[in-house]
Design an enzyme around this catalytic site. Structure first.
Site, PDB file in Angstrom:
ATOM      1  CG  ASN A   1      -0.209   0.246   2.245  1.00  0.00           C
ATOM      2  OD1 ASN A   1       0.618   0.587   2.269  1.00  0.00           O
ATOM      3  ND2 ASN A   1      -0.862  -0.392   3.514  1.00  0.00           N
ATOM      4  NE  ARG A   2      -1.649   7.159  -0.678  1.00  0.00           N
ATOM      5  CZ  ARG A   2      -1.139   8.105  -2.121  1.00  0.00           C
ATOM      6  NH1 ARG A   2      -0.186   8.721  -2.403  1.00  0.00           N
ATOM      7  NH2 ARG A   2      -2.699   8.328  -2.543  1.00  0.00           N
ATOM      8  CB  ALA A   3       1.538   3.851   4.729  1.00  0.00           C
ATOM      9  CD  GLU A   4       1.827  -3.153   3.769  1.00  0.00           C
ATOM     10  OE1 GLU A   4       1.989  -3.246   4.689  1.00  0.00           O
ATOM     11  OE2 GLU A   4       1.648  -2.881   1.991  1.00  0.00           O
TER      12      GLU A   4
ATOM     13  CG  ASP B   1      -5.012 -10.932   3.926  1.00  0.00           C
ATOM     14  OD1 ASP B   1      -4.441 -10.729   3.721  1.00  0.00           O
ATOM     15  OD2 ASP B   1      -5.651 -10.642   4.936  1.00  0.00           O
TER      16      ASP B   1
END
EC number: 2.7.1.167
Length: 461
Positions: A191-194, A260
């Site tokens: 995701n964006r943060a990861e 998921d």
């Protein structure tokens, strides 16, 4: 049915639901009056559960503790027809348990019970042995990394190498900031943060998004780099250009497990030879279903079809259609309706004249492919359904995944089942569930096959 091997961290999700209207006299904390509780499959098991909901065959590989929670977890997996032969018991750790306390449909606290130490050498070897044994018989692999100790760097890289060696699609849901752990995977789904955390790059512009995806492709050799952007959808590269696949607007109740759902639906879509863009659209639709429910929810193929086809109110899943019908005289027919032509329209008009409501069962793309070969259909199920629904004589369209519409006919119990006159002296599937079966002549001179042949001749000339 696609066979998929899921490897990763297994998590038991425990939910306590209730109401909180007072503070404890012991400390300034809310008191929850429990009204219901439930346990869900989480982590890699939720990925597996999503795949089961999407009609895949799933082998799950991971570790549980030697405890009561682990036994309950295995029983829950078996109840969902998930193959548990690759799940090992680690006597040195507890089964990972995440308990969520929810009051008035708002999560107020989460309590985690877990051990995140790496697996010992014996368990790692046994997991890898299972992976090596299964890799030849499965169609694709998902590595679901929740950073709980199962997928260390060496094991992850070994599994990716084995998958590539056997020409298997392998997707990774990453954790942590060292993405070399996932290098050479077919696709990863940060995701964006990861992704910002891993690349130390703020993804606040198209230029930076494109730069981040190029890094995944060139530095880490990810074949199909993408990033999930919550309400902004999914971004990926196509021929070096940034493409954004927007999310489908829907009220959000709970994002638990949405990642998921995305990786499960992407895997199945790509295994069905969808383009990456179409696979992202399918994944967005699946995510739109699950975020509209509380807890680690699942999306069925019918629910996803409803989201994808929501542009036309006549296109409904079977469950919704059954709720809609009243006491009308129902006429049912079915087919592929690839390259809709005058012969189809004439046939459907005559069928509608036999009753009050005409329901058309439409073979899905996968169903058509199985019946007519890999080069069909010419027109996607989404477009075929829309074209049929646009005809005034058609009241409802319902897409089915199976080779025959027997389940639809059994559920609908139509007054009249209509088939082409070419079924004369042949068994009409589902006729035992209809009050009457009518064989109808097609308009002469019209057929999809003839149109395809004419196009081929014209092209060759």
């Amino acid at each position: 049915m696609k066979k998929i091997l899921v490897v990763g961290d297994l998590i038991a999700d425990y939910y306590l639901w209730g109401k909180s209207e007072r503070l404890s006299p012991e400390a300034p904390v809310p008191v929850l009056e429990v009204q219901k509780e439930n346990k869900n499959l989480g982590g890699a098991a939720n990925v597996a559960n999503n795949l089961i909901s999407l009609k895949a065959k799933v082998f799950l590989c991971g570790v549980v503790g030697d405890d009561l929670e682990g036994k309950h977890f295995l029983n829950a997996l078996k109840a969902r027809n998930i193959d548990t032969s690759g799940i090992l018991t680690d006597k040195t750790r507890c089964t990972t348990l995440k308990t969520r306390i929810i009051a008035q449909n708002q999560q107020i606290v989460r309590v985690d019970k877990e051990i995140k130490d790496p697996l010992n050498a014996d368990l790692r070897k046994r997991l890898l042995d299972f992976f090596t044994e299964k890799i030849q018989e499965i169609d694709g692999v998902i590595l679901s990394d929740y950073n709980k100790g199962v997928l260390d760097f060496e094991l992850t890289q070994t599994m990716i190498a084995l998958a590539n060696q056997h020409h298997k699609l392998i997707l990774c849901d990453p954790k942590g900031k060292d993405y070399s752990k996932y290098s050479h995977a077919s696709l990863i789904t940060p995701n964006r943060a990861e992704l910002e955390h891993a690349l130390h790059l703020k993804l606040d512009s198209h230029a930076n998004l494109s730069k981040a995806l190029q890094i995944l492709k060139e530095t880490y050799q990810i074949a199909m780099p993408l990033v999930t952007l919550s309400e902004q959808g999914i971004a990926f590269l196509e021929k070096g250009e940034l493409v954004n696949c927007p999310t489908i607007a829907k009220e959000v109740y709970d994002v638990t497990g949405a990642g998921d759902t995305v990786i499960a639906s992407l895997t199945l879509s790509l295994l069905e030879l969808m383009s990456l863009k179409d696979a992202c659209e399918f994944a967005n639709a699946a995510a739109a279903v699950v975020v509209g429910k509380m807890g680690s929810a699942l999306a069925s193929l019918e629910e996803i079809a409803l989201i994808l086809n929501q542009t036309h109110p006549k296109i409904l899943p079977l469950e919704k259609l059954l709720e809609t019908l009243d006491q009308q005289k129902i006429v049912f027919t079915n087919g592929c309706f690839d390259l809709l032509h005058k012969g189809h329209a004439s046939y459907l008009q005559k069928a509608k004249a036999l009753g009050d409501i005409l329901i058309v069962g439409l073979n899905s793309d996968n169903s058509v492919k199985r019946l007519k070969g890999d080069k069909r259909p010419i027109v996607s199920e989404k477009d075929r359904a829309f074209l049929l629904a646009s005809l005034s004589c058609v009241d409802y369209v319902v897409v089915f995944e199976e080779d025959t519409p027997i389940k639809l006919i059994q559920a609908l119990k139509p007054d009249i089942l209509v088939k082409g006159a070419d079924y004369l002296n042949k068994e009409v599937i589902g006729s035992e569930f209809a009050k009457e079966t009518c064989l109808m002549e097609f308009e002469e001179g019209y057929s999809t096959s003839a149109i395809i042949e004419k196009i081929k001749r014209t092209h060759n000339d």
